[in-house]
Design a protein around this motif. Sequence first.
Motif, PDB file in Angstrom:
ATOM      1  N   ARG A  55       2.768   4.129 -11.288  1.00 13.29           N
ATOM      2  CA  ARG A  55       1.601   4.524 -10.496  1.00 13.29           C
ATOM      3  C   ARG A  55       0.319   4.161 -11.246  1.00 13.29           C
ATOM      4  NH1 ARG A  55       1.515   8.278  -6.260  1.00 13.29           N
ATOM      5  NH2 ARG A  55      -0.504   9.012  -7.026  1.00 13.29           N
ATOM      6  N   ALA A  56       0.291   4.452 -12.544  1.00 18.79           N
ATOM      7  CA  ALA A  56      -0.893   4.140 -13.345  1.00 18.79           C
ATOM      8  C   ALA A  56      -1.123   2.628 -13.397  1.00 18.79           C
ATOM      9  CB  ALA A  56      -0.725   4.696 -14.759  1.00 18.79           C
ATOM     10  N   LYS A  72       4.726   2.219  -4.475  1.00 22.56           N
ATOM     11  CA  LYS A  72       3.726   1.622  -3.582  1.00 22.56           C
ATOM     12  C   LYS A  72       3.587   2.442  -2.297  1.00 22.56           C
ATOM     13  CE  LYS A  72       4.163  -3.223  -5.078  1.00 22.56           C
ATOM     14  NZ  LYS A  72       4.589  -4.591  -4.682  1.00 22.56           N
ATOM     15  N   ASP A  73       4.711   2.909  -1.778  1.00 24.22           N
ATOM     16  CA  ASP A  73       4.676   3.735  -0.566  1.00 24.22           C
ATOM     17  C   ASP A  73       3.891   5.029  -0.819  1.00 24.22           C
ATOM     18  OD1 ASP A  73       6.179   1.833   0.728  1.00 24.22           O
ATOM     19  OD2 ASP A  73       8.096   2.895   0.484  1.00 24.22           O
ATOM     20  N   GLU A  81       0.389   6.298   0.946  1.00 22.17           N
ATOM     21  CA  GLU A  81       0.222   7.622   1.549  1.00 22.17           C
ATOM     22  C   GLU A  81      -0.988   8.352   0.974  1.00 22.17           C
ATOM     23  OE1 GLU A  81       3.769   9.912   1.139  1.00 22.17           O
ATOM     24  OE2 GLU A  81       5.042   8.440   2.178  1.00 22.17           O
ATOM     25  N   ASP A  82      -1.263   8.129  -0.320  1.00 19.89           N
ATOM     26  CA  ASP A  82      -2.400   8.784  -0.979  1.00 19.89           C
ATOM     27  C   ASP A  82      -3.713   8.031  -0.757  1.00 19.89           C
ATOM     28  OD1 ASP A  82      -0.630  10.635  -1.931  1.00 19.89           O
ATOM     29  OD2 ASP A  82      -0.405   9.709  -3.903  1.00 19.89           O
ATOM     30  N   GLY A  83      -3.630   6.896  -0.064  1.00 18.05           N
ATOM     31  CA  GLY A  83      -4.829   6.113   0.208  1.00 18.05           C
ATOM     32  C   GLY A  83      -5.392   5.419  -1.012  1.00 18.05           C
ATOM     33  N   MET A  84      -4.539   5.104  -1.955  1.00 16.63           N
ATOM     34  CA  MET A  84      -4.986   4.449  -3.193  1.00 16.63           C
ATOM     35  C   MET A  84      -4.743   2.944  -3.116  1.00 16.63           C
ATOM     36  SD  MET A  84      -3.840   7.063  -6.214  1.00 16.63           S
ATOM     37  CE  MET A  84      -4.645   8.658  -6.415  1.00 16.63           C
ATOM     38  N   TYR A 111      -0.119   0.239 -11.175  1.00 10.74           N
ATOM     39  CA  TYR A 111      -0.557  -0.332  -9.896  1.00 10.74           C
ATOM     40  C   TYR A 111      -1.971   0.119  -9.527  1.00 10.74           C
ATOM     41  CZ  TYR A 111       3.640  -2.888  -8.846  1.00 10.74           C
ATOM     42  OH  TYR A 111       4.649  -3.826  -8.890  1.00 10.74           O
ATOM     43  N   ARG A 112      -2.338   1.341  -9.884  1.00 16.95           N
ATOM     44  CA  ARG A 112      -3.724   1.776  -9.645  1.00 16.95           C
ATOM     45  C   ARG A 112      -4.708   0.920 -10.453  1.00 16.95           C
ATOM     46  NH1 ARG A 112      -4.318   7.708 -11.280  1.00 16.95           N
ATOM     47  NH2 ARG A 112      -6.517   7.175 -10.896  1.00 16.95           N
ATOM     48  N   ALA A 113      -4.283   0.549 -11.672  1.00 15.43           N
ATOM     49  CA  ALA A 113      -5.163  -0.249 -12.534  1.00 15.43           C
ATOM     50  C   ALA A 113      -5.217  -1.720 -12.112  1.00 15.43           C
ATOM     51  CB  ALA A 113      -4.688  -0.148 -13.988  1.00 15.43           C
ATOM     52  N   SER A 114      -4.236  -2.155 -11.309  1.00 14.59           N
ATOM     53  CA  SER A 114      -4.111  -3.576 -10.969  1.00 14.59           C
ATOM     54  C   SER A 114      -5.342  -4.138 -10.262  1.00 14.59           C
ATOM     55  CB  SER A 114      -2.870  -3.811 -10.103  1.00 14.59           C
ATOM     56  OG  SER A 114      -3.006  -3.166  -8.841  1.00 14.59           O
ATOM     57  N   VAL A 115      -6.140  -3.283  -9.610  1.00 10.47           N
ATOM     58  CA  VAL A 115      -7.319  -3.774  -8.883  1.00 10.47           C
ATOM     59  C   VAL A 115      -8.449  -4.170  -9.831  1.00 10.47           C
ATOM     60  CG1 VAL A 115      -6.771  -2.403  -6.844  1.00 10.47           C
ATOM     61  CG2 VAL A 115      -8.270  -1.442  -8.587  1.00 10.47           C
ATOM     62  N   PHE A 116      -8.302  -3.889 -11.123  1.00 13.83           N
ATOM     63  CA  PHE A 116      -9.382  -4.152 -12.079  1.00 13.83           C
ATOM     64  C   PHE A 116      -9.164  -5.416 -12.911  1.00 13.83           C
ATOM     65  CE2 PHE A 116      -9.461   0.378 -11.224  1.00 13.83           C
ATOM     66  CZ  PHE A 116     -10.808   0.590 -10.960  1.00 13.83           C
ATOM     67  N   GLY A 117      -8.125  -6.195 -12.583  1.00 13.74           N
ATOM     68  CA  GLY A 117      -7.898  -7.420 -13.344  1.00 13.74           C
ATOM     69  C   GLY A 117      -6.654  -8.147 -12.888  1.00 13.74           C
ATOM     70  N   ASN A 118      -6.145  -9.024 -13.753  1.00 15.92           N
ATOM     71  CA  ASN A 118      -5.004  -9.880 -13.441  1.00 15.92           C
ATOM     72  C   ASN A 118      -3.751  -9.323 -14.137  1.00 15.92           C
ATOM     73  OD1 ASN A 118      -3.235 -11.937 -12.886  1.00 15.92           O
ATOM     74  ND2 ASN A 118      -4.319 -13.500 -14.052  1.00 15.92           N
TER      75      ASN A 118
END
Length: 538
Positions: free
Chosen positions: A374-375, A409-410, A414-417, A377-384
């Motif tokens: 979870r940590a 991912k599911d 659901e959490d809107g992240m 995939y949440r961080a994945s939006v900040f880099g490669n």
Amino acid sequence: MNRYKGKSAFPSIAIGKIMVLKKQENTISRTHIDDTGAEIERFEEAKKEALLQLNDLYQKACKEAGEANAAVFEVHQMMLTDEDFLEAVKNIIELQSVNAEYAVSVTADNFAGMFADLDDDYMKERAIDVKDVAGRVVNILSQREGTANHFEEPVIILAEDLTPSETVQLDKEKVLAFVTKSGSLNSHTVILARTMNIPALVSTDIDILEEYNGVLAIVDGHTGHIYLNPDEETLSRIKEKQAGDLEERKLLQELKGKETVTKAGQKIHLYANIGSENDLGYVLQNGAEGIGLFRSEFLYLENRDYPTEEQQFCAYKKVLETMGGKKVIIRTLDIGADKQIDYFGLEREENPAMGYRAVRICLDRPDIFKTQLRALYRASVFGNLSIMVPMIISAEEVTRVKQIIQEVKDELDEDGMKYCSTEFGIMIETPAAVMISGQLAKEVDFFSIGTNDLTQYTLAIDRQNPKLDKLYNPHHPALMEMINITVQNAHKNGIWVGICGELASDLTITDTLVSLGADELSVSPSYILPLRKKIREM
């Protein structure tokens, strides 16, 4: 001229005068105490002062050597709050009516002896840590100063041994090198010296004599020799060698930002291995194209309890943001074997290298694994980001990991992240993974060959056993064939393959690894530029 041989911890050269570092003889007298309660209180006050000193050392080491290497002083603080250790000290004071200095010294001897008797080399080194911690407390109780470490001019330190705390307190501007009669290349002291770029020899066949004070000496970290009173010919030869080292470093700096490509046009991605976000400075300083191995287990090793999702997210986010779009491959939790964490409650195993470790723990305890994923995939939006799983031996394990990833991912949906699609790869570090690499390549985006474990499993040699050092051969033809099979199966299935073990930084075999078709090499930051130079000249 006299020449002595030791084990080199850092390949560099130092020329200067010797300073013999003689430690104070802490003769501990046994004294009868009437008021044992007051004596225990005196011990408690000394313990508090020692903890403050260790925290200061931790902060200093973080700045100079990085958080991962400073962790030894967190370990020292943990030792000083260990219930077994504290109870043993207090019991000796109470039952024997003796002074705290004596109680601490006896307890330290007992604990150090216990560690020294263990088969594990890493645990043997903890005996030195116990002595270091106890010596600090005894010095406070006795109101003694620690070992002096301030010098008027730069010197080569000659000592019987140096503890981690003594090493980190050295004034780097005044230390040219250090040479010790004892010590091992597995010690925290050597790791700190290497990170702080201090040339060092350990286990040197030299006597620590006061008469060596002020004697001109040469420390050659390339050959592991120290020369006392060198003759003019030797001095001239080594100075020329030293000048070559300096020129080499200067030329290497010119390679920063340049492509890692052979003269024939074969492009190799050159990435860095790190253990903490605090190592990022070394990555950028040496011009790595990305991070090929972020050892996420250090987040667990440096904690006293399971790191939270938020704590992990912040660490991964920082790395990704700092690398500015360059590839960052984060390996999921890889503990077990020589990396033990108390709060995991793992049982002692007869053969931990082949035991309950890495992905086996993650699949058996999915709650821990999901928190990390979870940590990530949440961080994945900040880099490669790319995610890599260690110690795979079957396609079924890969399938199960992918199922858990989809569950995560599911949950995030659901959490809107938000999260991004990421490359998913596995480490090839078992012969089983090599032999089914054609099947595994259909399930993942990349392979990364971990040559450290692959070598020990292929050759049936425990790499932690010093008795087998002569047999441990990472250049063995069988290992080369394992790499060849893996690369061929990866490329047949359209995926790339890297090498992230120690073999990747071995310049004597770079030609072979490149000719076998490795697409990426991931090494310690300090090896990036020498490796780039080697490849560009091929």
